[in-house]
Motif scaffolding. Sequence first.
Motif, PDB file in Angstrom:
ATOM      1  N   PRO A  67       8.493 -10.395  -5.198  1.00 21.39           N
ATOM      2  CA  PRO A  67       7.620  -9.357  -4.646  1.00 21.39           C
ATOM      3  C   PRO A  67       6.153  -9.600  -4.986  1.00 21.39           C
ATOM      4  CG  PRO A  67       9.544  -8.367  -5.649  1.00 21.39           C
ATOM      5  CD  PRO A  67       9.599  -9.829  -5.978  1.00 21.39           C
ATOM      6  N   ASN A  68       5.298  -9.286  -4.030  1.00 22.95           N
ATOM      7  CA  ASN A  68       3.853  -9.326  -4.231  1.00 22.95           C
ATOM      8  C   ASN A  68       3.341 -10.704  -4.653  1.00 22.95           C
ATOM      9  OD1 ASN A  68       3.332  -6.482  -3.643  1.00 22.95           O
ATOM     10  ND2 ASN A  68       4.509  -6.115  -5.498  1.00 22.95           N
ATOM     11  N   LEU A  81       5.611  -8.814   1.905  1.00 20.04           N
ATOM     12  CA  LEU A  81       5.276  -7.418   2.194  1.00 20.04           C
ATOM     13  C   LEU A  81       6.389  -6.474   1.800  1.00 20.04           C
ATOM     14  CD1 LEU A  81       3.639  -7.560   5.751  1.00 20.04           C
ATOM     15  CD2 LEU A  81       2.535  -7.736   3.532  1.00 20.04           C
ATOM     16  N   GLN A 154      -0.093  -4.892  -1.706  1.00 20.22           N
ATOM     17  CA  GLN A 154      -0.450  -3.864  -0.746  1.00 20.22           C
ATOM     18  C   GLN A 154      -0.747  -2.617  -1.541  1.00 20.22           C
ATOM     19  OE1 GLN A 154       2.491  -4.155   2.821  1.00 20.22           O
ATOM     20  NE2 GLN A 154       3.520  -4.866   0.989  1.00 20.22           N
ATOM     21  N   ARG A 156      -4.001   0.774  -2.017  1.00 16.03           N
ATOM     22  CA  ARG A 156      -4.877   1.732  -1.391  1.00 16.03           C
ATOM     23  C   ARG A 156      -6.305   1.428  -1.818  1.00 16.03           C
ATOM     24  NH1 ARG A 156      -7.108   6.242  -3.137  1.00 16.03           N
ATOM     25  NH2 ARG A 156      -6.153   6.127  -5.177  1.00 16.03           N
TER      26      ARG A 156
ATOM     27  N   TRP B   8      10.658  -2.492  -6.205  1.00 17.49           N
ATOM     28  CA  TRP B   8      10.225  -3.829  -5.797  1.00 17.49           C
ATOM     29  C   TRP B   8       8.866  -4.185  -6.385  1.00 17.49           C
ATOM     30  CZ3 TRP B   8      12.830  -0.553  -2.398  1.00 17.49           C
ATOM     31  CH2 TRP B   8      14.075  -1.023  -1.974  1.00 17.49           C
ATOM     32  N   CYS B   9       7.916  -3.250  -6.343  1.00 16.24           N
ATOM     33  CA  CYS B   9       6.530  -3.566  -6.700  1.00 16.24           C
ATOM     34  C   CYS B   9       6.193  -3.260  -8.160  1.00 16.24           C
ATOM     35  CB  CYS B   9       5.569  -2.808  -5.793  1.00 16.24           C
ATOM     36  SG  CYS B   9       5.792  -3.190  -4.052  1.00 16.24           S
ATOM     37  N   ARG B  12       3.266   1.802 -10.094  1.00 17.80           N
ATOM     38  CA  ARG B  12       2.084   2.061  -9.268  1.00 17.80           C
ATOM     39  C   ARG B  12       1.745   3.541  -9.395  1.00 17.80           C
ATOM     40  NH1 ARG B  12       0.970  -1.646  -5.023  1.00 17.80           N
ATOM     41  NH2 ARG B  12       1.640  -3.694  -5.688  1.00 17.80           N
ATOM     42  N   GLU B  13       0.490   3.835  -9.083  1.00 20.58           N
ATOM     43  CA  GLU B  13       0.004   5.203  -9.202  1.00 20.58           C
ATOM     44  C   GLU B  13       0.597   6.096  -8.107  1.00 20.58           C
ATOM     45  OE1 GLU B  13      -4.323   6.723  -8.572  1.00 20.58           O
ATOM     46  OE2 GLU B  13      -4.271   5.669 -10.493  1.00 20.58           O
ATOM     47  N   THR B  15      -0.596   8.124  -6.084  1.00 23.76           N
ATOM     48  CA  THR B  15      -1.299   8.247  -4.800  1.00 23.76           C
ATOM     49  C   THR B  15      -0.841   7.208  -3.788  1.00 23.76           C
ATOM     50  OG1 THR B  15      -3.090   6.871  -5.621  1.00 23.76           O
ATOM     51  CG2 THR B  15      -3.363   9.239  -5.819  1.00 23.76           C
ATOM     52  N   GLU B  16      -0.104   6.181  -4.231  1.00 22.83           N
ATOM     53  CA  GLU B  16       0.407   5.193  -3.282  1.00 22.83           C
ATOM     54  C   GLU B  16       1.716   5.652  -2.635  1.00 22.83           C
ATOM     55  OE1 GLU B  16       0.811   1.213  -4.619  1.00 22.83           O
ATOM     56  OE2 GLU B  16      -1.234   1.062  -5.356  1.00 22.83           O
ATOM     57  N   PHE B  61       1.795   3.292   0.595  1.00 19.93           N
ATOM     58  CA  PHE B  61       0.640   2.384   0.627  1.00 19.93           C
ATOM     59  C   PHE B  61       1.016   0.989   0.132  1.00 19.93           C
ATOM     60  CE2 PHE B  61      -1.843   6.221   1.119  1.00 19.93           C
ATOM     61  CZ  PHE B  61      -2.934   5.798   1.860  1.00 19.93           C
ATOM     62  N   GLY B  62       2.272   0.798  -0.256  1.00 23.04           N
ATOM     63  CA  GLY B  62       2.687  -0.503  -0.775  1.00 23.04           C
ATOM     64  C   GLY B  62       3.680  -1.163   0.146  1.00 23.04           C
ATOM     65  N   CYS B  63       4.918  -1.342  -0.326  1.00 20.62           N
ATOM     66  CA  CYS B  63       5.906  -2.083   0.462  1.00 20.62           C
ATOM     67  C   CYS B  63       6.573  -1.201   1.510  1.00 20.62           C
ATOM     68  CB  CYS B  63       6.939  -2.714  -0.464  1.00 20.62           C
ATOM     69  SG  CYS B  63       7.887  -1.528  -1.441  1.00 20.62           S
ATOM     70  N   ARG B  64       6.239   0.098   1.538  1.00 19.50           N
ATOM     71  CA  ARG B  64       6.739   1.025   2.554  1.00 19.50           C
ATOM     72  C   ARG B  64       8.250   1.163   2.529  1.00 19.50           C
ATOM     73  NH1 ARG B  64       3.134  -2.028   4.569  1.00 19.50           N
ATOM     74  NH2 ARG B  64       4.586  -3.300   5.750  1.00 19.50           N
ATOM     75  N   ARG B  65       8.863   0.964   1.357  1.00 21.04           N
ATOM     76  CA  ARG B  65      10.310   1.112   1.241  1.00 21.04           C
ATOM     77  C   ARG B  65      10.641   2.456   0.593  1.00 21.04           C
ATOM     78  NH1 ARG B  65       8.949  -2.660   3.853  1.00 21.04           N
ATOM     79  NH2 ARG B  65      10.381  -4.219   4.583  1.00 21.04           N
TER      80      ARG B  65
END
Lengths: 201, 93
Positions: A67-68, A81, A154, A156, B8-9, B12-13, B15-16, B61-65
């Motif tokens: 990932p990423n 993505l 990805q 903000r 996955w990512c 994250r904060e 707000t994402e 706002f990230g991987c949209r999962r």
Amino acid sequence: MRDTVRKESPLIRLRLDASGAATPGDSILVAQERPFLGHLNIRGGRGDARFAATIARVLGMALPIAPNTVVCDRDRVAYWLGPDEWLLVTPAGGDTVIADSLREALRDAFSAVTEVGSGQTVIVLQGRYVRELLSKECPLDLLSPSFGPSACAQTRLAKASVLLRPLEADGMELIVRRSFAEYVWAWLSDAGAEYGFRAGT
Amino acid sequence: MLMIACPWCGPREQTEFAYGGEAHIARPADPDAVDDAQWADYLFMRTNPKGCHREQWNHAFGCRRWFNVERDTLSYRITSVYKPGERPAEPAA
């Protein structure tokens, strides 16, 4: 008729072509747009071991699995993505041929290859304080050394979604939606004023 | 502000992310076989617990999962994060 269509960058109203060359430095932060590159959204691969092999055979490069992360091959960059979604950025005009050959090779697989180049654009920032600038409105820890070349994210930026990729030598690449491009540019020039924001060509 | 660990990512904060309501609400297999009360219960009624709550989140706002989060609604502490189709590490208290 197709040949007569004139492509317009989403930033055309800013008249960036009138801005001269600028060299990034301690007191100058240079932003450049790289319009008209080929962008391919590639989806598929869930539970399909042949998918990755087929892509690698057609492209001559593997898609990033972690990932990423990104995989660069000559002038092409593949971005992770999602667990079944990638972005491939190619030189201008290179995406159509690749898309056709990918679709042909994947026609029996549950997959999708979509040209999205006209829907987004690339902005490259260069300068010592690029990460400080983005940190004003980006929740990622951009000052962490772990976010370096070969990574992407990805996230903000202010109120826009962006795809970030660190470049060598204090550079950062932003891929933004076409409809948000002017907004992001305006935000960058405003928030970047204290770092000597300049538009470069 | 929550820090949410996308499966996955990574962390994250908040707000994402976008909140998607209570998780594990199964749609009646045969909607014609349920009466209005049961259908309304499926559509509208949520447990709204004080304490452990399993909920859906989208990394918008990230991987949209989509994925699931087990969170204490009192302390806001996140006790588990797991992918769709998976179960949390330990049963909810």
